[in-house]
Design a protein around this motif. Structure first.
Motif, short mmCIF file in Angstrom:
data_model
loop_
_atom_site.label_atom_id
_atom_site.label_comp_id
_atom_site.label_asym_id
_atom_site.label_seq_id
_atom_site.Cartn_x
_atom_site.Cartn_y
_atom_site.Cartn_z
N HIS A 1 0.80 -1.23 0.00
CA HIS A 1 0.00 0.00 0.00
C HIS A 1 0.83 1.29 0.00
O HIS A 1 2.04 1.25 0.23
N PRO B 1 2.36 4.83 4.85
CA PRO B 1 1.53 4.84 6.05
C PRO B 1 1.48 6.19 6.76
O PRO B 1 0.50 6.49 7.45
N ASP C 1 -2.86 2.38 3.88
CA ASP C 1 -2.97 1.13 4.62
C ASP C 1 -3.53 0.06 3.70
O ASP C 1 -3.80 0.31 2.53
N ARG C 2 -3.72 -1.13 4.23
CA ARG C 2 -4.16 -2.24 3.39
C ARG C 2 -5.58 -2.09 2.89
O ARG C 2 -6.01 -2.83 2.01
N HIS D 1 -6.69 0.81 1.53
CA HIS D 1 -6.72 1.87 0.53
C HIS D 1 -7.58 1.40 -0.65
O HIS D 1 -7.50 0.22 -1.04
N ASP E 1 -0.50 -4.36 6.49
CA ASP E 1 -0.13 -2.99 6.86
C ASP E 1 1.34 -2.96 7.24
O ASP E 1 1.79 -3.75 8.07
#
Length: 184
Positions: free
Chosen positions: A22, A25, A30-31, A33, A51
């Motif tokens: 991603h 941060p 983050d995962r 998005h 993440d």
């Protein structure tokens, strides 16, 4: 046990796992998005997203190598967006079949620093037409000489890809068969 939070979708008969990386941060990446989420849910292979526990490149590289070890398939494709693209390009692991990177900020990290740039495995670079960090012309210059590398421009988009998640998913899904040795 991994030091980071992650999710995984295992697809029956998948030839590989796409490990998704991603955006930065420190800037809200983050995962979950939207671009990463579209890839996570829509790719026709197993997908793993996580993440980053740190915004440090070396820590992110180590976490990515750990995530590769968690992949349900021993064959991996690294797919990164923005900061995640930079991290992906720096990871050299024998399980990696290829790299698909979106809006890599090569202006800041230098294409010469990317381990993948020296690697003969396939790479595809997707650059937004109006990318504020590394526009298509600059990106093309920075990846000139990378073996087994293709580049495409994503029209009508900038670095943030607002409303363009489906277009990114379509480009990644269209590229995957070539790296997996399948007919398109």
């Amino acid at each position: 046990m991994p030091m980071f939070a992650y999710d995984c979708i295992e697809r029956d008969g998948a030839a590989a796992t796409a490990v998704l990386l991603h955006p930065h941060p420190d800037y809200g990446g983050d995962r979950y998005h939207p671009v990463i989420d579209a890839l996570y849910r829509g790719l026709p292979v197993s997908t793993l997203r996580f993440d980053f526990g740190s915004s440090d490149f070396e820590a992110a590289h180590a976490e990515t190598r750990e995530a590769i070890g968690l992949a349900p398939s021993s064959s991996v494709v690294l797919i990164g967006y923005s900061f995640g693209a930079s991290v992906a390009l720096g990871v050299d692991d024998p399980a990696v079949l290829g790299w698909f990177v979106v809006a890599p900020p090569l202006r800041w990290t230098s294409g010469a620093d990317a381990a993948a740039g020296r690697d003969a495995r396939p790479k595809h670079v997707l650059v937004p037409e109006f990318d504020q960090d590394s526009p298509p012309g600059l990106t093309s210059e920075l990846i000139a000489g990378w073996p087994s590398t293709t580049m495409a421009t994503l029209a009508d988009s900038d670095h943030f890809l607002v409303g363009r998640s489906d277009a990114v998913l379509g480009a990644a899904a269209a590229w995957l068969p070539s790296v997996l040795g399948q007919d398109a």
